[in-house]
Design a protein around this motif. Structure first.
Motif, PDB file in Angstrom:
ATOM      1  N   LYS A  91       0.827  -1.151  -0.018  1.00  0.00           N
ATOM      2  CA  LYS A  91       0.005  -0.039   0.051  1.00  0.00           C
ATOM      3  C   LYS A  91       0.859   1.060   0.163  1.00  0.00           C
ATOM      4  N   ALA A  92       1.762   1.131   0.751  1.00  0.00           N
ATOM      5  CA  ALA A  92       2.690   2.342   0.893  1.00  0.00           C
ATOM      6  C   ALA A  92       3.674   2.545  -0.518  1.00  0.00           C
ATOM      7  N   ALA A  93       4.124   1.631  -1.006  1.00  0.00           N
ATOM      8  CA  ALA A  93       4.477   1.789  -2.609  1.00  0.00           C
ATOM      9  C   ALA A  93       3.478   2.306  -3.451  1.00  0.00           C
ATOM     10  N   LYS A  94       2.213   1.636  -3.481  1.00  0.00           N
ATOM     11  CA  LYS A  94       1.251   2.211  -4.388  1.00  0.00           C
ATOM     12  C   LYS A  94       0.823   3.722  -3.994  1.00  0.00           C
ATOM     13  N   ASN A  95       0.789   4.122  -2.746  1.00  0.00           N
ATOM     14  CA  ASN A  95       0.443   5.497  -2.476  1.00  0.00           C
ATOM     15  C   ASN A  95       1.776   6.436  -2.694  1.00  0.00           C
ATOM     16  N   ARG A  96       3.038   6.008  -2.867  1.00  0.00           N
ATOM     17  CA  ARG A  96       3.826   6.756  -3.191  1.00  0.00           C
ATOM     18  C   ARG A  96       3.997   6.970  -4.793  1.00  0.00           C
ATOM     19  N   SER A  97       3.685   5.859  -5.500  1.00  0.00           N
ATOM     20  CA  SER A  97       3.299   6.148  -6.821  1.00  0.00           C
ATOM     21  C   SER A  97       1.968   6.949  -7.100  1.00  0.00           C
ATOM     22  N   ILE A  98       0.764   6.749  -6.676  1.00  0.00           N
ATOM     23  CA  ILE A  98      -0.473   7.419  -6.758  1.00  0.00           C
ATOM     24  C   ILE A  98      -0.161   8.702  -6.400  1.00  0.00           C
TER      25      ILE A  98
END
Length: 946
Positions: A674-681
């Motif tokens: 989730k953190a990786a996705k959020n840093r991308s999003i």
């Protein structure tokens, strides 16, 4: 005569003559009331004049040119330039606030400011890492909007333990005097107010405790009178959840519903693993941002792009590109271990067996007894891992009553028991980390076995029987020998006092203090400050200091004596020392744990190391996914009930902790994804250094930096007969040696005697940081400028408005004119027009037969700062000066053209910084003419014959 006088309009920046002297008209003047500042005066000298009552008419005035009689030694010419530059408050640069702040913001800290200036209504979430400077970033936005006249009131909402820190930061760094509003102060503040008047109307600047204002009754009243600008610190504690967090969220939600209210949210942990909480936080910025939660990656990129204009989050590595990497030290990490040997090892096994018996013996009994015994067992695990002193306190304190557990003799309800035990045993969640450092109760019965354990623990005090304490002592000796100044963090009060008492006997030359939750916030700060008076210092603290008090000015190392069960707490501890303003090139962080301690092994392997590996991978600390603490409790339960764990038979680090460890691993993996996705999003379209650095350099050059302040104060004090005395790595300023009028002025500011001062931040311990807005700088600049403008002043060693000298750094005869430009800035928005005064110091030169041209201030400073190569006879000096003065009328047109060009440049600056494509309003800048010629200096090539 008075009637005709009322028909004259004097705009900000105009010069007027009144009461026998000349003044500059300031903003907030009207057709019948003038707010004025003397030509050579400062903020303290401002006056109000009511025109209908003036006996003599107020009329326009012109600024007097220098005369030959005001010539002084060449060395005094640069001093006037510094005084003018450092006096500027209504600066003409792209940022209005820089003349009114007592901190030099770094370029990366301007990014949130520029983002805010692009928004008609500021809605910003600043989620920079711990220690980067979110307080400065948020307060800088408030100060800028105040100085632009866009807001007149502001409130800071923060946890109660941060109220005084915010109040101090606002006053010391941003010249905003705020009152603290909390339960203990609200009644006093409201006592003398007229009926129906809110404290938020009576006091335009407030720091408000979130716990005080969140109740429904106070929340509704606050929403009615809330200022137009609100900063929310620790904003992650204001998301939906428990009752307290729900109340805080409803408060912010109500404030955000006003589309005109500016809101800046600050947090180092915007995403604590709770998706709903995170997107509710984003919804406070703009309602439709909550829709991002349900959108797949790549969808609705326009909405995500919109969010990037409202959300800024930087890690330490992100700062490197801002040419500010040197602002943070290198953090060196290490691990040291001990073994549970001897008597303490035996006691640890005995306590572990006893704790297991408590849990097993309650099986099949009522829920209350089961939970009591389970919490008692967990308390014993936590305390015996901390220190014998903490274990004794836990074993002696009954869990079901007394000793602060409620009313005397009253038994806690099951719900109360769970809440208190969790607060004292666990470390809390990321949006509500525990600061309760009282040892948890672990006594559920009074047996002979229990008394034997207490006696055994009492006999183990001291390094001879406590291998953990012995290892700490050895490590601290190494740190001190290397020049580090350590903070030792532990979990409980008893452990802190146990350590401090022992260390005082070992480190005779060091001052050692224990700071715990027994002290009030003010007492904690005072205790820490006292340590600064000694060269060798060691601070032993519980987690009451892991947030709220900055320690970077006094300490350079952190030792985790007790492992925290939450990785965010570790980061907070280290962030007290490793943060913006730390002068040391490197700081040290050490984790101390028992290599055969099953509690340390579980926490280290399953929680702390996993968190660190994810941080190294993603570059950000991901909050622990703990499901209200249930996963950690399950993990420790596995440790508690595991059989055959005799010390020395099984290495605890690397041991398989079974299903609970697998559950935590699965939760960590989900949190990582989730953190990786959020840093991308939410990757921001961040402003780049090339967008910000030119603005910063322009403002710094216009207002002066730390080096300019040090040069000016050193030379001004020497000129006034009170030269600075070097002392260690700073200075002593003998204020008593200054002229009487200046001494009286400084005494009114509380500055008397010999003042220890420093021009670098953080200032040396025991000294005062001197920056451009400090009263000493202001008083010196005002005094010297007043002397320079006084035509009757015949001090031959005074400040020079005119001069001539033979110098070696010019090839042609060069005349330098020092100018003060005044501009009227008009901002129209929503049919409302604000008039503001902008001032700037400008230098122009005429070399030989070349035309008059503007030169950068650093070049002017270099010209005026050149040493005279030989004496120039007074008659020759006066002749050169008079020739330049005679030419002033012929240069007037060129000077006015420069002023008008500067006005257009100022207009472009303000439009570029403030205006978004869709922003409303218009700007206009008008130069006040004629320009003020402050100084005329003639530089003659050294080779020229007399």
């Amino acid at each position: 005569m008075k009637a005709s006088q009322l028909q004259v309009n004097f705009y900000p920046g105009s010069l007027v003559s009144a009461r026998g002297r000349e003044w500059i008209v300031l903003p907030e003047s009207t057709t019948d009331t003038l707010r004025l500042r003397p030509l050579g005066g400062g903020e303290k000298d401002e006056s109000l004049i009511y025109l209908p009552l003036e006996l003599q008419p107020v009329g326009p005035a012109t600024f007097p040119w220098p005369v030959v009689a005001q010539a002084r030694n060449h060395s005094a010419s640069q001093l006037l330039m510094d005084a003018l530059q450092l006096k500027l408050r209504s600066g003409a640069g792209p940022f209005r606030s820089f003349g009114n702040i007592a901190v030099e913001p770094r370029a990366y800290q301007l990014v949130p400011l520029l983002m805010a200036m692009k928004q008609p209504t500021v809605r910003l979430l600043i989620a920079d890492d711990v220690g980067i400077g979110k307080t400065i970033e948020g307060a800088l936005i408030a100060r800028e909007m105040l100085d632009r006249g866009e807001i007149h009131r502001m409130a800071v909402l923060c946890p109660p333990h941060l109220c005084e820190q915010w109040q101090r930061e606002l006053e010391d760094r941003f010249h905003i005097q705020a009152v603290v509003v909390r339960s203990s102060s609200a009644t006093r503040l409201e006592r003398d107010l007229p009926p129906g008047t809110s404290v938020f109307d009576a006091h335009p600047f407030t720091v408000v405790s979130l716990d005080y204002i969140k109740s429904e009754r106070r929340r509704e009243a606050f929403q009615r009178f809330c200022p137009e600008f609100v900063i929310v610190d620790e904003a992650h504690t204001c998301t939906q959840g428990g009752q307290g967090r729900q109340q805080r969220f409803q408060l912010l939600k109500g404030l955000a519903e006003n589309p005109q209210r500016h809101m800046v949210l600050l947090t180092a942990t915007p995403h604590s693993g709770d998706e709903d909480a995170f997107f509710n936080l984003l919804g406070l910025l703009r309602k439709d941002f909550t829709q991002l939660k349900d959108l797949p990656v790549g969808a609705r990129t326009d909405l995500r792009e919109d969010l990037s204009r409202h959300f800024v989050q930087r890690r330490r590595p992100d700062i490197a590109e801002w040419q500010d990497a040197s602002m943070f030290p290198d953090r060196e990490t290490a691990e040291i271990t001990y073994k549970l040997t001897g008597g303490w090892g035996q006691l640890f096994n005995d306590v572990l067996d006893y704790a297991r018996e408590l849990v097993v013996s309650s099986e099949g009994k009522g829920q209350r007894e089961q939970r009591m015994n389970w919490w008692a067992a967990l308390a014993l695990l936590r305390c015996i891992s901390s220190s014998p002193a903490a274990a004794v306190n836990a074993l002696r304190t009954r869990l079901n009553g007394g000793q602060g557990e409620g009313e005397e003799g009253a038994e806690l309800s099951l719900e109360e028991l769970e809440a208190q035990a969790s607060e004292r045993v666990m470390d809390g969640l990321d949006d509500a980390l525990s600061t309760d450092d009282i040892e948890p109760a672990a006594q559920t019965e009074d047996t002979a076995h229990l008394q034997e354990l207490i006696a055994a623990a009492e006999n183990l005090a001291g390094a001879a029987n406590d291998p953990k304490l012995a290892k700490l002592t050895t490590h601290l000796q190494a740190l001190v020998e290397e020049g580090f100044k350590p903070v030792v963090f532990c979990r409980y009060i008893a452990t802190a006092h146990y350590l401090a008492e022992y260390l005082r006997g070992k480190f005779k030359k060091a001052t050692i203090k224990a700071v715990t939750g027994e002290l009030t916030p003010g007492e904690r700060e005072a205790a820490v400050a006292e340590l600064g008076d000694t060269e060798q210092r060691i601070l032993v603290a519980t987690d009451c200091l892991s947030e709220g008090i900055n320690l970077q000015g006094l300490f350079t190392a952190v030792v985790h004596y007790d492992l925290s069960w939450n990785p965010t707490r570790h980061e907070q501890r280290e962030g007290r020392v490793d943060r913006f303003g730390q002068q040391a090139k490197k700081v040290r962080s050490t984790m101390l744990y028992g290599e055969d301690n099953p509690v340390d092994g579980a926490v280290l392997q399953v929680i702390l190391r996993k968190a660190e590996s994810i941080r190294k991978e993603l570059g950000v600390l991901v909050p622990m996914p703990d499901d209200e603490g249930k996963l950690t409790q399950a993990l420790l339960n596995a440790v508690l009930l595991r059989k055959h764990n005799a010390l020395g038979k099984q290495a605890q680090i690397g041991f398989d902790f079974g299903e609970p460890a697998q559950q935590i691993e699965t939760a960590w993996q989900s949190a990582r994804e989730k953190a990786a996705k959020n840093r991308s999003i939410f990757a921001q379209r961040r402003l780049k250094p090339d967008d910000v650095l030119p603005e910063w350099r322009k403002s710094a050059a216009a207002l002066g930096n730390e080096d300019d302040v040090q040069r000016f104060v050193s030379r001004a004090m020497a000129k006034l007969g009170a030269g600075l005395e070097p002392y260690k790595n700073h200075f002593k300023a003998p204020l008593d040696a200054l002229p009487q009028t200046l001494k009286e002025r400084l005494a009114a500011e509380g500055l008397t005697g010999t003042l220890r001062i420093d021009f670098q931040q953080p200032a040396a311990q025991g000294s005062t940081f001197i920056q451009r807005t400090h009263p000493l700088v202001v008083a010196l600049a005002d005094t010297l400028l007043e002397q320079a403008l006084d035509s009757q002043n015949e001090d031959a060693d005074g400040v020079a408005r005119a001069g001539a000298a033979f110098v070696g750094n010019v090839a042609l005869k060069t005349t330098v004119l020092l100018l003060r430009l005044r501009h009227q800035l008009s901002i129209t928005r929503d049919n409302n027009t604000r008039l503001m005064l902008c001032e700037e110091t400008v230098a122009v030169s005429i070399a030989g037969a070349e035309p008059l041209t503007e030169i950068p201030l650093p070049q002017a400073r270099e010209l005026l700062g050149a040493q005279a190569s030989r004496n120039m006879p007074p008659v020759i000096r006066d002749r050169h000066i008079q020739q330049a003065l005679d030419s002033l009328p012929t240069w007037q047109t060129a000077l006015e053209a420069i002023a008008q060009a500067r006005a257009q440049s100022l207009l472009a600056d303000h439009r570029r910084v403030r205006e978004a494509a869709e922003a409303r309003g218009s700007y206009q800048v008008t130069a006040s003419l004629p320009v003020d010629v402050m100084g005329v200096y003639v530089l003659v090539p050294a080779a020229v014959e007399v």
